[in-house]
Design a protein around this motif. Structure first.
Motif, PDB file in Angstrom:
ATOM      1  N   GLU A  17      -5.859   4.418  -5.579  1.00 56.38           N
ATOM      2  CA  GLU A  17      -6.940   3.439  -5.567  1.00 56.38           C
ATOM      3  C   GLU A  17      -6.410   2.038  -5.245  1.00 56.38           C
ATOM      4  OE1 GLU A  17      -9.256   3.551  -9.093  1.00 56.38           O
ATOM      5  OE2 GLU A  17      -9.909   5.615  -8.809  1.00 56.38           O
ATOM      6  N   VAL A  18      -5.252   1.689  -5.811  1.00 55.73           N
ATOM      7  CA  VAL A  18      -4.657   0.384  -5.518  1.00 55.73           C
ATOM      8  C   VAL A  18      -4.236   0.321  -4.053  1.00 55.73           C
ATOM      9  CG1 VAL A  18      -2.890  -1.281  -6.173  1.00 55.73           C
ATOM     10  CG2 VAL A  18      -3.847   0.244  -7.902  1.00 55.73           C
ATOM     11  N   SER A  19      -3.622   1.395  -3.583  1.00 58.77           N
ATOM     12  CA  SER A  19      -3.213   1.468  -2.177  1.00 58.77           C
ATOM     13  C   SER A  19      -4.430   1.311  -1.262  1.00 58.77           C
ATOM     14  CB  SER A  19      -2.518   2.805  -1.909  1.00 58.77           C
ATOM     15  OG  SER A  19      -2.135   2.915  -0.559  1.00 58.77           O
ATOM     16  N   GLU A  20      -5.518   2.001  -1.627  1.00 58.86           N
ATOM     17  CA  GLU A  20      -6.747   1.919  -0.838  1.00 58.86           C
ATOM     18  C   GLU A  20      -7.266   0.478  -0.755  1.00 58.86           C
ATOM     19  OE1 GLU A  20     -11.372   3.542  -1.187  1.00 58.86           O
ATOM     20  OE2 GLU A  20      -9.854   4.181  -2.639  1.00 58.86           O
ATOM     21  N   PHE A  61      -3.989  -0.541   9.963  1.00 55.90           N
ATOM     22  CA  PHE A  61      -4.635  -0.429   8.649  1.00 55.90           C
ATOM     23  C   PHE A  61      -5.612   0.749   8.605  1.00 55.90           C
ATOM     24  CE2 PHE A  61      -3.298  -4.905   8.646  1.00 55.90           C
ATOM     25  CZ  PHE A  61      -2.640  -4.951   7.430  1.00 55.90           C
ATOM     26  N   LYS A  62      -6.317   0.958   9.689  1.00 59.55           N
ATOM     27  CA  LYS A  62      -7.240   2.099   9.753  1.00 59.55           C
ATOM     28  C   LYS A  62      -6.470   3.405   9.682  1.00 59.55           C
ATOM     29  CE  LYS A  62     -10.600  -0.481  12.555  1.00 59.55           C
ATOM     30  NZ  LYS A  62      -9.803  -1.722  12.674  1.00 59.55           N
ATOM     31  N   PHE A  63      -5.365   3.459  10.429  1.00 54.73           N
ATOM     32  CA  PHE A  63      -4.542   4.675  10.399  1.00 54.73           C
ATOM     33  C   PHE A  63      -3.969   4.906   9.002  1.00 54.73           C
ATOM     34  CE2 PHE A  63      -0.254   6.529  10.683  1.00 54.73           C
ATOM     35  CZ  PHE A  63      -0.586   7.791  11.168  1.00 54.73           C
ATOM     36  N   ALA A  64      -3.432   3.859   8.399  1.00 50.56           N
ATOM     37  CA  ALA A  64      -2.819   4.002   7.071  1.00 50.56           C
ATOM     38  C   ALA A  64      -3.845   4.434   6.034  1.00 50.56           C
ATOM     39  CB  ALA A  64      -2.165   2.691   6.649  1.00 50.56           C
ATOM     40  N   LEU A  65      -5.054   3.877   6.105  1.00 51.23           N
ATOM     41  CA  LEU A  65      -6.088   4.260   5.136  1.00 51.23           C
ATOM     42  C   LEU A  65      -6.523   5.704   5.346  1.00 51.23           C
ATOM     43  CD1 LEU A  65      -7.814   3.408   2.787  1.00 51.23           C
ATOM     44  CD2 LEU A  65      -9.482   2.470   4.382  1.00 51.23           C
ATOM     45  N   GLY A  81      -6.645  -5.290   4.272  1.00 47.08           N
ATOM     46  CA  GLY A  81      -6.054  -5.424   5.601  1.00 47.08           C
ATOM     47  C   GLY A  81      -7.075  -5.228   6.704  1.00 47.08           C
ATOM     48  N   ILE A  82      -7.980  -4.266   6.520  1.00 48.17           N
ATOM     49  CA  ILE A  82      -9.012  -4.013   7.532  1.00 48.17           C
ATOM     50  C   ILE A  82      -9.957  -5.209   7.643  1.00 48.17           C
ATOM     51  CG2 ILE A  82     -11.052  -2.597   8.043  1.00 48.17           C
ATOM     52  CD1 ILE A  82      -9.477  -0.194   6.948  1.00 48.17           C
ATOM     53  N   ARG A  83     -10.287  -5.820   6.495  1.00 47.64           N
ATOM     54  CA  ARG A  83     -11.165  -6.992   6.518  1.00 47.64           C
ATOM     55  C   ARG A  83     -10.473  -8.208   7.142  1.00 47.64           C
ATOM     56  NH1 ARG A  83     -12.349  -5.239   1.267  1.00 47.64           N
ATOM     57  NH2 ARG A  83     -10.972  -6.848   0.396  1.00 47.64           N
ATOM     58  N   GLU A  84      -9.213  -8.423   6.765  1.00 47.89           N
ATOM     59  CA  GLU A  84      -8.497  -9.616   7.222  1.00 47.89           C
ATOM     60  C   GLU A  84      -7.981  -9.486   8.651  1.00 47.89           C
ATOM     61  OE1 GLU A  84      -8.184 -12.452   5.526  1.00 47.89           O
ATOM     62  OE2 GLU A  84      -9.338 -11.633   3.837  1.00 47.89           O
ATOM     63  N   TYR A  85      -7.668  -8.253   9.061  1.00 43.64           N
ATOM     64  CA  TYR A  85      -7.084  -8.037  10.394  1.00 43.64           C
ATOM     65  C   TYR A  85      -7.853  -6.912  11.097  1.00 43.64           C
ATOM     66  CZ  TYR A  85      -3.370 -10.517   7.926  1.00 43.64           C
ATOM     67  OH  TYR A  85      -2.659 -11.419   7.180  1.00 43.64           O
ATOM     68  N   PRO A  86      -9.119  -7.153  11.444  1.00 43.66           N
ATOM     69  CA  PRO A  86      -9.982  -6.094  11.993  1.00 43.66           C
ATOM     70  C   PRO A  86      -9.478  -5.492  13.297  1.00 43.66           C
ATOM     71  CG  PRO A  86     -11.001  -8.260  12.254  1.00 43.66           C
ATOM     72  CD  PRO A  86      -9.820  -8.446  11.363  1.00 43.66           C
ATOM     73  N   ASP A  87      -8.640  -6.195  14.016  1.00 47.22           N
ATOM     74  CA  ASP A  87      -8.144  -5.682  15.298  1.00 47.22           C
ATOM     75  C   ASP A  87      -6.841  -4.890  15.157  1.00 47.22           C
ATOM     76  OD1 ASP A  87     -10.272  -6.888  16.623  1.00 47.22           O
ATOM     77  OD2 ASP A  87      -9.173  -8.760  16.920  1.00 47.22           O
ATOM     78  N   ALA A 116       0.837  -1.212   0.000  1.00 47.55           N
ATOM     79  CA  ALA A 116       0.000   0.000   0.000  1.00 47.55           C
ATOM     80  C   ALA A 116       0.864   1.252   0.000  1.00 47.55           C
ATOM     81  CB  ALA A 116      -0.927  -0.004   1.220  1.00 47.55           C
ATOM     82  N   ASP A 117       1.945   1.220   0.783  1.00 49.25           N
ATOM     83  CA  ASP A 117       2.858   2.362   0.846  1.00 49.25           C
ATOM     84  C   ASP A 117       3.534   2.602  -0.499  1.00 49.25           C
ATOM     85  OD1 ASP A 117       4.315   4.415   2.363  1.00 49.25           O
ATOM     86  OD2 ASP A 117       6.054   3.137   2.014  1.00 49.25           O
TER      87      ASP A 117
END
Length: 416
Positions: free
Chosen positions: A117-120, A136-140, A126-132, A107-108
């Motif tokens: 868009e690809v990074s997003e 990923f939330k910060f990076a997005l 990542g948010i779906r696979e690793y919700p905790d 993503a970076d």
């Protein structure tokens, strides 16, 4: 002592002459886990070239190991080789423990290439696979922030704040939220967030943003208080001066506006806004000096057109038509309707009526709804006797001001 330990000991002693040879010895004598730990230590100390030697060796033994591929991708990114980095990352399988890091690094890379868009999509995965994993939330949120998609960024900054995370990787989430609200045009809400920042978080940039926001909501006194406090600690903060000068101009304190505009120009003589504010503040006190300031700006700034228009308008309002002709002499005004109008008016007032008619007709489409322009047009057309154009010009005028008796009488006389 392992060879890996000798490498670290040598580095700690400040002797780098034997490091490369000792690393080669480690590759021959130490076990794989020791070699990997050595590479990790070297990476943490910024010695990525030496670390890469070890990771490359280990990759020949473990060609699908995600951690090794991920580290090599990081090194490739730091070396500016995005294609090589993506090649490493593409080899990391979704079931690898390093897959989360793979998504972040990729993503970076895509973000650095402007492929938002690809990074997003990588980060949403990542948010779906690793919700905790809050990373990923910060990076997005940061991707959206960099892309000026502030409303989307706010969604994820709010998620982090709801999780009790106010700082991440040295970045204040409250500051980011405030900046996003400002970028989204929610000035009052942004001010509320900025005022939640503690003294450490309210750094110079945050103070400037808060002062700017108070300026935008027309709370000029608050803006002045914040920006003057900022300049007390850093007189060399150039972007504060135009806002502060404008604040004082808006509360009719021309002397202070002029002072801060001048101080700002001492730091940045290419800021056309400061020249305009200095001129606006100075005309009431010393018009000749104000004109000199604007003339200086016209010579210095990269795009002097706004300053030329302002000075031209000033000459027109003061009836200084010869000065306006001198200002516009040799300049291409064809792409600026206002200057063309000003030129025509000055030509007319200095008895050059034919050129005045030619120029004022050039901008008819631009100003056909402007009564001041139509009034000048009618006056010029009357002086040249161009009745064929005068009639429709009068009709245009009366369409907007049907109760103007003088214009109606003139049209009636022409129709008799």
């Amino acid at each position: 002592m392992s060879k890996a330990d000798e490498v670290i000991q040598t580095i700690d002693d400040g002797d780098f002459s034997q490091v490369d040879s000792l690393i080669q010895d480690s590759l021959l004598e130490d076990d794989d886990q020791t070699q990997f730990s050595l590479a990790e230590t070297l990476m943490s100390r910024g010695l990525s070239v030496q670390a890469k030697t070890i990771y490359d060796h280990l990759l020949t033994i473990y060609p699908t190991e995600g951690q090794i591929l991920s580290r090599l991708a990081e090194i490739a990114v730091s070396d500016g080789d995005s294609d090589q980095a993506l090649d490493y990352i593409s080899q990391i399988a979704p079931d690898s423990p390093a897959y989360a890091e793979n998504l972040l690094v990729s993503a970076d890379i895509y973000q650095s290439q402007g492929l938002y868009e690809v990074s997003e999509q990588k980060l949403l995965t990542g948010i779906r696979e690793y919700p905790d994993e809050e990373v990923f939330k910060f990076a997005l949120a940061e991707v959206y922030f960099d892309e000026n998609k502030f409303s989307k960024a706010l969604t994820y900054y709010d998620m982090l704040l709801d999780m009790g995370i106010k700082n991440y990787s040295g970045i204040s989430i409250v500051f980011r939220k405030a900046s996003s609200l400002a970028g989204d045009g929610q000035y009052e809400a942004a001010i509320s967030e900025y005022e939640k920042l503690n003294a450490l978080e309210l750094n110079e940039d945050a103070q400037f943003q808060l002062g700017f926001l108070y300026n935008q909501v027309k709370n000029y006194n608050k803006s002045i208080a914040i920006l003057e406090k900022l300049l007390e600690t850093n007189r060399d903060y150039p972007t504060a001066y135009p806002i502060l000068a404008e604040d004082y101009l808006n509360i009719k304190k021309n002397e202070d506006a002029f002072k801060y505009a001048q101080l700002g120009l001492n730091l940045n003589e290419l800021d056309d806004r400061l020249y305009q504010i200095a001129f606006d503040a100075g005309t009431a006190e010393d018009s000749a000096e104000a004109v000199k300031i604007l003339e200086t700006g016209i010579k210095k700034v990269e795009n002097p057109l706004p300053l030329i228009v302002k000075l031209s308008d000033y000459y027109i309002t003061k009836g200084q038509f010869k000065a306006n002709l001198d200002l516009l002499s040799g300049r291409d005004v064809n792409n600026n309707p206002k200057l063309t109008w000003n030129l025509a008016k000055s030509q007319f007032e200095t008895d050059d009526v034919n050129d005045a008619q030619e120029n004022i007709l050039l901008v008819l489409d631009d100003f056909k709804d402007n009564l001041d322009y139509l009034s000048d047009l009618i006056e010029i057309l009357r002086s040249t006797g161009n009745n064929d154009v005068l009639r429709p010009a009068l009709a245009l005028y009366l369409k907007q001001d049907p109760n103007n008796e003088a214009m109606q009488n003139l049209l009636d006389q022409m129709n008799d």
